[in-house]
Design a protein around this motif. Structure first.
Motif: not given
Length: 268
Positions: A17-18, A24-28, A42-47, A79-89
């Motif tokens: 999460v950016h 999202r391309q910041g993670w490429d 990789t996802v673009d947040l709303p807005g 059947g799976e739970r995700a891991h998550i990582a993000g930068n700043s917000l």
């Protein structure tokens, strides 16, 4: 809300999460190091980026958290739970989902929300606003101005410790995103509030760039007030958006952070 996203690789799901005004391309730059071991989303947040506009929700943070929560549930295999990582917000949102108990681990890079006081929060927001104001003043001359490396590097320096690694094309897209973003202003006065009780069984990793000029490293000490069991580290010579500053190091932090727990949902 359908959020723009990309999925690549195989293994446990890791959602990236950016930050505010980014995309999202910041993670490429990390993908080649992550996708052999993780199913990376990789996802673009709303807005942001190619995701839909958000309008005027009563509480922007709550809205973004709920939308991201629904998205993570949608893209995680049954059947799976995700891991998550993000930068700043995105880092704060990752921690918020961990605090809710909705992910199996969370890794945050210079997360928002650990301001020492209201003035500190205003200072951080003013950094974005001032750069946006300068970009708007430049107006139609922005593409030409960013072709000059001293100007481009100066504009990128608050966010990246090594602005020379950011291409002209990315700098132009990110500058236009900053000018057009509709989420930054509603975030201004909102308190970043997490649940009072956080499950210590959910591994939390927080890494902070020592050269972060947006959210200075002195904010890092407040992480342990909310997440006393967090693995906290300071990264020398890295900035606020550290992915391009040191792709190998950041990829290792994300892989280590998402290796600390099983992603398989426990069943009775």
């Amino acid at each position: 809300m359908k959020l723009a996203h990309d999925i690549s690789g195989s293994g446990p799901t890791l959602v990236l999460v950016h930050g505010v005004t980014h995309r999202r391309q910041g993670w490429d730059v990390l993908l080649d190091r992550l996708t052999p071991y993780r199913r990376v989303v990789t996802v673009d947040l709303p807005g942001h980026g190619e995701s839909p506009a958000v309008g005027q929700p009563p509480n922007m943070l709550e809205f973004l958290t709920d939308e991201l929560s629904a998205f993570v549930a949608e893209v995680t295999p049954e059947g799976e739970r995700a891991h998550i990582a993000g930068n700043s917000l995105g880092g704060w949102l990752a921690l918020a989902l961990a605090a809710r108990g909705e992910v199996v681990s969370a890794t945050a890079l210079s997360p928002a929300g650990f301001f020492v006081n209201r003035l500190d929060q205003k200072r951080a927001r003013a950094t974005f606003v001032s750069i946006r104001t300068l970009a708007k003043i430049t107006g139609d001359r922005l593409p030409q101005a960013l072709q000059f490396r001293p100007i481009r590097y100066a504009a990128l320096a608050p966010f990246f410790a090594k602005p020379s690694r950011i291409s002209y094309e990315d700098a132009l897209v990110d500058s236009r995103s900053l000018m057009a973003n509709e989420v930054l202003d509603p975030l201004g006065p909102l308190p970043f509030v997490l649940p009072a009780v956080v499950d210590p069984a959910i591994p939390v990793t927080v890494a902070w760039g020592r050269r972060d000029l947006v959210l200075p490293v002195y904010q890092a000490r407040r992480v342990l007030e909310q997440f006393p069991a967090a693995q906290l580290s300071v990264l020398p010579r890295l900035g606020h958006v550290p992915m391009s500053d040191d792709p190998a190091l950041i990829a290792k932090i994300l892989l280590d952070g998402s290796s600390a727990a099983s992603s398989t949902t426990k069943t009775a």
